[in-house]
Design an enzyme around this catalytic site. Sequence first.
Site, PDB file in Angstrom:
ATOM      1  N   ASN A  96       0.873  -1.185   0.000  1.00 21.89           N
ATOM      2  CA  ASN A  96       0.000   0.000   0.000  1.00 21.89           C
ATOM      3  C   ASN A  96       0.898   1.219   0.000  1.00 21.89           C
ATOM      4  O   ASN A  96       1.914   1.218   0.696  1.00 21.89           O
ATOM      5  CB  ASN A  96      -0.840   0.066   1.279  1.00 21.89           C
ATOM      6  N   GLY A  97       0.501   2.245  -0.708  1.00 17.18           N
ATOM      7  CA  GLY A  97       1.297   3.474  -0.700  1.00 17.18           C
ATOM      8  C   GLY A  97       1.883   3.752  -2.064  1.00 17.18           C
ATOM      9  O   GLY A  97       1.422   3.202  -3.078  1.00 17.18           O
ATOM     10  N   GLU A 122     -20.841  20.324   0.333  1.00 16.44           N
ATOM     11  CA  GLU A 122     -21.004  18.911   0.663  1.00 16.44           C
ATOM     12  C   GLU A 122     -22.137  18.288  -0.164  1.00 16.44           C
ATOM     13  O   GLU A 122     -22.020  17.153  -0.632  1.00 16.44           O
ATOM     14  CB  GLU A 122     -21.251  18.760   2.181  1.00 16.44           C
ATOM     15  N   LYS A 166     -12.734   4.590  -0.003  1.00 13.28           N
ATOM     16  CA  LYS A 166     -13.257   5.057   1.288  1.00 13.28           C
ATOM     17  C   LYS A 166     -12.163   5.728   2.102  1.00 13.28           C
ATOM     18  O   LYS A 166     -12.392   6.721   2.775  1.00 13.28           O
ATOM     19  CB  LYS A 166     -13.836   3.855   2.035  1.00 13.28           C
TER      20      LYS A 166
HETATM   21  C1  G6P Z   1     -11.892   9.843   0.587  1.00 12.15           C
HETATM   22  C2  G6P Z   1     -13.355   9.475   0.707  1.00 12.15           C
HETATM   23  C3  G6P Z   1     -14.149  10.677   1.174  1.00 12.15           C
HETATM   24  C4  G6P Z   1     -13.578  11.227   2.455  1.00 12.15           C
HETATM   25  C5  G6P Z   1     -12.098  11.585   2.298  1.00 12.15           C
HETATM   26  C6  G6P Z   1     -11.451  11.910   3.633  1.00 12.15           C
HETATM   27  O1  G6P Z   1     -11.707  10.686  -0.490  1.00 12.15           O
HETATM   28  O2  G6P Z   1     -13.865   8.996  -0.523  1.00 12.15           O
HETATM   29  O3  G6P Z   1     -15.493  10.288   1.394  1.00 12.15           O
HETATM   30  O4  G6P Z   1     -14.296  12.359   2.846  1.00 12.15           O
HETATM   31  O5  G6P Z   1     -11.391  10.465   1.773  1.00 12.15           O
HETATM   32  O6  G6P Z   1     -11.465  10.764   4.432  1.00 12.15           O
HETATM   33  P1  G6P Z   1     -11.340  10.741   5.997  1.00 12.15           P
HETATM   34  O7  G6P Z   1     -11.383   9.286   6.363  1.00 12.15           O
HETATM   35  O8  G6P Z   1     -10.010  11.368   6.320  1.00 12.15           O
HETATM   36  O9  G6P Z   1     -12.459  11.526   6.555  1.00 12.15           O
END
Ligand code: G6P
Length: 595
Positions: free
Chosen positions: A99-100, A471, A590
């Site tokens: 990963n990364g 949003e 996600k």
């Molecule tokens: C990804 C997800 C978004 C989320 C963002 C930040 O782009 O698709 O839905 O808002 O990351 O994620 P976090 O877990 O840091 O809130």
Amino acid sequence: MCGIVGYIGNNEKKEILINGLKELEYRGYDSAGIAILSEGELKTFKAVGKICNLENKCMDFTSRGFGLGIGHTRWATHGKPTEANAHPQIAEFSNVVHNGIIENYQEIKKDLQQKGHQFLSQTDTEVIVRLFEEYLKNTDDVWVAFEHMVASLRGAYAILLISIKAPDKIFYAKNGSPLIVGKGKDGVYFASSDTPLVGCVDRVVYLEDGACGYMDKDRFDTLTHIKPLAHNKIYAQKEGFRYFMEKEIYEQHKVLLETMMGRVSQEGIFLESLPSDFFDGIDMITICACGTSYHAGMSGKYLLERLARLKTNVAIASEFRYADCVMGKSELFIAISQSGETADTLEALKLAKKKGLKTLAICNVDNSSIVRESDGAILTRAGIEKGVASTKAFATQVMVLWILSVYLSHHRGYADTKTIKSQVASMLKATKATEVNATLHERLKRLSKRYLHGHGFFFIGRDIFYPLALEGALKLKEISYLHAEGYASGEMKHGPIALADSLLFTVALLPKHLLYEKIKSNVEELGARDATICAICSEDFESADDMVYINPADDYMEEFFSMMVVLQLLALEIAIKMGNDVDMPRNLAKSVTVE
Ligand code: G6P
């Protein structure tokens, strides 16, 4: 985003790895693979698309007796989602999952190609396994080769590597991307987050950046910082809803009550997870986050400035990292993250820490990297959020920021008991306002049919309704793939209004309790240019083409939370009508653990 699992033990490795990968599925991926090393044989299986495709590929394979395995779900960064690019990446007698991003992979690749290595994929990951085997040409010590290889890498990584040359070991390295190792009665497990480990192990180590080593069936106990891991698996189920996202929208009122529990009462606001002097000496706040969490942060700015009179900056984490921002010692740095693993937010947090700032995490996942890295944390308590498009996490983040604003307002001498009581009452009403009412949902289902064409959407609002508009637009574009932008409504006439015509849909947020007359004029300006207006308001707005009514409210935060639900349901219904997979939208992950 990419996920990693690993296992050392006697049980059926294929099953363990695939079950682990299924636990990571909701994070988003486009291909998957496993490699199993048992009885001197190394077998690799990979497939594009869903994990069931991978299951079909290895249907007839079983591995008996002691052995080990690694698995991966890939979210393409370097190279398309093809089988060749899926992990494990393969060399002559070793396999790796990663990963990364390896930043210097091109230099390494060129060098290896000159030495005769033939690359089979377009990934940065393949250099890891090939470089490892290159080092192995000069030593019999597999560990030494691995260590040298890791020392040559630049970038963020969590790596598991297995090799026929060391059939009882998994080699690991971690820098920037999360990696956990755990032990249970059936063996040793690895994963890039808690979820695949729950129920399989009882003790874990959250590996630190710079960790590099190997694991066999006995070495776990030599590690330091071993922590217990709760045994109960909390499964997220759709519970009769069509999608997780829909279920998560519906459970917002419940999780918001959880967020408030023990923190909000008529007697005042209590933040027990933080020492009472945590905010002493703070005279400014910088909030850093990505995506939806960034929008929550922007909403928080209005609350912190209005209620606590604290100057607040909000920065997109990926921007903050390289902007060489001026930071003051009396500044509090707040990282907001649902997952607690977003690479950009995590790195921004580390930067702020390095500059000597006090740091606070507002996060949904306890023990996540962001929580562990921060001086203090307030957990959002939204529960597992499976839908890639964030809904209940946003609601709870805004609620935490609201609670924090009232707390700081009191702490700084602005809020008296009466004000606190009225804010608490308002929080309860706002929570109630997120209960989805069947008539409203039905109305949005019907309305959504009229918004499937056109050349785009404007979501407009003012003040704290501006980040809500952002949003709303983000929700729609994430799952419907329609073009949508959020704007501060007062800004329309400075450019965006040029796009107005009847095929431009404007979703207007019209709270009765905040700048109503001002936003009304902005919407009328758009209506006069023929834009199609969908107004969200508790009362009739004569210039609207469509109305979505929210319940009359006593204050603007109640309206904020009501409108949030409307925007989420509108995006959901439009995306369903477009035939999209709402829970796993294309191209999205996600939890984004790469820069
Ligand atoms: C990804 C997800 C978004 C989320 C963002 C930040 O782009 O698709 O839905 O808002 O990351 O994620 P976090 O877990 O840091 O809130």
